[in-house]
Scaffold this active site. Structure first.
Site, PDB file in Angstrom:
ATOM      1  N   ASP A  10     -37.174  -5.670  44.727  1.00 21.97           N
ATOM      2  CA  ASP A  10     -37.154  -6.358  46.023  1.00 21.97           C
ATOM      3  C   ASP A  10     -38.212  -7.462  46.066  1.00 21.97           C
ATOM      4  OD1 ASP A  10     -36.335  -6.907  48.573  1.00 21.97           O
ATOM      5  OD2 ASP A  10     -37.489  -5.304  49.514  1.00 21.97           O
ATOM      6  N   GLY A  13     -36.464 -13.252  47.386  1.00 17.87           N
ATOM      7  CA  GLY A  13     -36.359 -14.305  48.405  1.00 17.87           C
ATOM      8  C   GLY A  13     -37.734 -14.752  48.887  1.00 17.87           C
ATOM      9  N   ARG A  14     -38.606 -13.765  49.178  1.00 20.82           N
ATOM     10  CA  ARG A  14     -39.947 -14.112  49.670  1.00 20.82           C
ATOM     11  C   ARG A  14     -40.767 -14.817  48.594  1.00 20.82           C
ATOM     12  NH1 ARG A  14     -41.479  -8.380  51.268  1.00 20.82           N
ATOM     13  NH2 ARG A  14     -39.479  -7.964  50.262  1.00 20.82           N
ATOM     14  N   HIS A  27     -33.995 -15.279  42.817  1.00 20.73           N
ATOM     15  CA  HIS A  27     -33.072 -14.399  42.092  1.00 20.73           C
ATOM     16  C   HIS A  27     -33.036 -14.763  40.599  1.00 20.73           C
ATOM     17  CE1 HIS A  27     -31.923 -12.497  45.724  1.00 20.73           C
ATOM     18  NE2 HIS A  27     -31.225 -13.495  46.211  1.00 20.73           N
ATOM     19  N   GLU A  57     -24.424  -3.043  50.789  1.00 13.81           N
ATOM     20  CA  GLU A  57     -24.802  -3.768  52.018  1.00 13.81           C
ATOM     21  C   GLU A  57     -25.091  -5.253  51.750  1.00 13.81           C
ATOM     22  OE1 GLU A  57     -26.180  -0.604  51.301  1.00 13.81           O
ATOM     23  OE2 GLU A  57     -24.664   0.206  52.661  1.00 13.81           O
ATOM     24  N   ASN A  58     -25.314  -5.612  50.468  1.00  8.06           N
ATOM     25  CA  ASN A  58     -25.672  -6.999  50.151  1.00  8.06           C
ATOM     26  C   ASN A  58     -24.544  -7.996  50.425  1.00  8.06           C
ATOM     27  OD1 ASN A  58     -27.890  -6.196  47.353  1.00  8.06           O
ATOM     28  ND2 ASN A  58     -28.375  -6.594  49.492  1.00  8.06           N
ATOM     29  N   TRP A  59     -23.299  -7.511  50.636  1.00 12.07           N
ATOM     30  CA  TRP A  59     -22.196  -8.422  50.987  1.00 12.07           C
ATOM     31  C   TRP A  59     -22.445  -9.100  52.327  1.00 12.07           C
ATOM     32  CZ3 TRP A  59     -19.078  -9.290  47.039  1.00 12.07           C
ATOM     33  CH2 TRP A  59     -18.822  -8.272  46.106  1.00 12.07           C
ATOM     34  N   ARG A  61     -24.959 -10.716  53.178  1.00 10.48           N
ATOM     35  CA  ARG A  61     -25.772 -11.928  53.010  1.00 10.48           C
ATOM     36  C   ARG A  61     -24.891 -13.178  53.099  1.00 10.48           C
ATOM     37  NH1 ARG A  61     -30.884 -10.788  49.280  1.00 10.48           N
ATOM     38  NH2 ARG A  61     -31.338  -8.769  50.200  1.00 10.48           N
ATOM     39  N   ARG A 184     -39.005   2.222  51.642  1.00  9.07           N
ATOM     40  CA  ARG A 184     -37.770   2.970  51.901  1.00  9.07           C
ATOM     41  C   ARG A 184     -36.892   2.941  50.643  1.00  9.07           C
ATOM     42  NH1 ARG A 184     -37.457  -1.312  55.921  1.00  9.07           N
ATOM     43  NH2 ARG A 184     -36.542  -3.141  54.938  1.00  9.07           N
ATOM     44  N   GLU A 197     -40.800  11.017  41.750  1.00  6.97           N
ATOM     45  CA  GLU A 197     -42.111  10.561  42.214  1.00  6.97           C
ATOM     46  C   GLU A 197     -41.941   9.109  42.667  1.00  6.97           C
ATOM     47  OE1 GLU A 197     -44.872  12.387  42.428  1.00  6.97           O
ATOM     48  OE2 GLU A 197     -43.765  14.119  41.666  1.00  6.97           O
TER      49      GLU A 197
HETATM   50  C1  FPP Z   1     -33.780  -8.167  46.548  1.00 10.70           C
HETATM   51  O1  FPP Z   1     -34.596  -9.267  46.861  1.00 10.70           O
HETATM   52  C2  FPP Z   1     -32.993  -8.462  45.379  1.00 10.70           C
HETATM   53  C3  FPP Z   1     -31.648  -8.447  45.329  1.00 10.70           C
HETATM   54  C4  FPP Z   1     -30.787  -8.107  46.464  1.00 10.70           C
HETATM   55  C5  FPP Z   1     -30.945  -8.802  44.123  1.00 10.70           C
HETATM   56  C6  FPP Z   1     -31.579  -8.298  42.885  1.00 10.70           C
HETATM   57  C7  FPP Z   1     -31.284  -9.250  41.845  1.00 10.70           C
HETATM   58  C8  FPP Z   1     -32.069  -9.593  40.823  1.00 10.70           C
HETATM   59  C9  FPP Z   1     -33.357  -8.968  40.521  1.00 10.70           C
HETATM   60  C10 FPP Z   1     -31.666 -10.651  39.918  1.00 10.70           C
HETATM   61  C11 FPP Z   1     -30.914 -10.144  38.759  1.00 10.70           C
HETATM   62  C12 FPP Z   1     -29.567  -9.879  39.212  1.00 10.70           C
HETATM   63  C13 FPP Z   1     -28.512  -9.826  38.482  1.00 10.70           C
HETATM   64  C14 FPP Z   1     -27.271  -9.875  39.232  1.00 10.70           C
HETATM   65  C15 FPP Z   1     -28.507  -9.734  37.019  1.00 10.70           C
HETATM   66  P1  FPP Z   1     -34.385  -9.979  48.274  1.00 10.70           P
HETATM   67  O2  FPP Z   1     -33.430 -11.072  48.077  1.00 10.70           O
HETATM   68  O3  FPP Z   1     -33.967  -8.952  49.280  1.00 10.70           O
HETATM   69  O4  FPP Z   1     -35.811 -10.510  48.559  1.00 10.70           O
HETATM   70  P2  FPP Z   1     -36.531 -10.572  49.980  1.00 10.70           P
HETATM   71  O5  FPP Z   1     -36.704  -9.147  50.451  1.00 10.70           O
HETATM   72  O6  FPP Z   1     -37.826 -11.237  49.682  1.00 10.70           O
HETATM   73  O7  FPP Z   1     -35.640 -11.380  50.879  1.00 10.70           O
END
Ligand code: FPP
Length: 230
Positions: A10, A13-14, A27, A57-59, A61, A184, A197
């Site tokens: 996670d 984006g940030r 990403h 749930e990522n759909w 976005r 979470r 753990e």
């Molecule tokens: C969460 O960060 C990340 C994801 C939903 C995607 C995870 C994907 C990668 C690590 C890239 C590699 C992926 C593939 C498909 C090979 P966020 O976007 O929720 O970040 P944020 O919480 O800062 O907004």
């Protein structure tokens, strides 16, 4: 023993926002980090590494971000084939991949088949269109269709359920790490992490490092795991 490590990646984006870049830049960097951490885990003797790449749930976005992630996945599956073969890594996906494009499904199945045939080291498990609740729902459907103990429902065992999950034959999660500061599980491997753990770090995924993971592993080995016993 650390057999199965699960990672919630996670903070992409940030990480990008902090650098005044669009979220997709995060990403892209996240995918590079995914390869670095995977190679380290394969060398360090971990047998199973599960990574949450795209949730059910990522759909929700924005369409452009979902499209970018799907393209990134397609490129990743092609580009990293040499990494898997060189590092002796078996690739496996979990989640309902039937919702992905035909082209992606073929790439996934081809990499699974090729690495299963040629490799025998660590298994990297990529969760794609994965949600633990959806996985459990699909497992129950399978069990009901298979007619497991229809007249004696009480004979349904925990083992039956484990075997019907996408992670059938894979041991339960020993250690679960989430980057990005949230505390979470976000619907990731809920059944399999019953005695995992948990480790949470503020570090955003693209900034996560092998050194930080190593420090967590040291702490993991210091923790006393009692599994409900004394
Ligand atoms: C969460 O960060 C990340 C994801 C939903 C995607 C995870 C994907 C990668 C690590 C890239 C590699 C992926 C593939 C498909 C090979 P966020 O976007 O929720 O970040 P944020 O919480 O800062 O907004």
């Amino acid at each position: 023993m650390l057999r199965h490590l699960a990672l919630i990646m996670d903070g992409n984006g940030r990480w990008a926002k902090q650098r005044l870049k669009p979220r997709i830049f995060g990403h892209k960097e996240g995918a590079k980090k995914l390869r670095e951490i995977t190679e380290f885990c394969a060398k360090s003797g971990i047998q199973y590494l599960s990574l949450y790449a795209f949730s059910t749930e990522n759909w929700k976005r924005p369409k452009a971000e979902v499209e970018y992630l799907m393209n990134l996945l397609g490129e990743y599956l092609i580009r990293e084939k040499t990494t898997y073969l060189r590092s002796n890594i078996i690739f496996k996906s979990i989640g309902d991949i039937s919702a992905l494009s035909e082209e992606l499904q073929q790439k996934i199945q081809s990499l699974e088949a090729q690495t299963q045939e040629q490799c025998n080291g660590m298994t990297q498990i990529l969760a794609l269109n994965y949600g633990a609740k959806d996985e459990l729902r699909r497992a129950f459907v399978r069990l009901m269709e298979g007619g497991i103990a229809p007249n004696e429902p009480n004979q349904l065992s925990e083992q039956d359920i484990s075997c019907a999950l996408d992670t059938s034959k894979i041991p339960e999660v020993d250690m679960l790490v989430r980057t990005g500061g949230e505390m979470r599980l976000s619907n990731f491997l809920l059944w399999q992490s019953a005695y995992a753990e948990l480790f949470f770090t503020q570090t955003l995924w693209p900034s996560f490092s092998v050194e930080e993971l190593e420090a967590m592993m040291v702490e993991f080995h210091q923790r006393e795991r009692r599994f409900g016993g004394l």
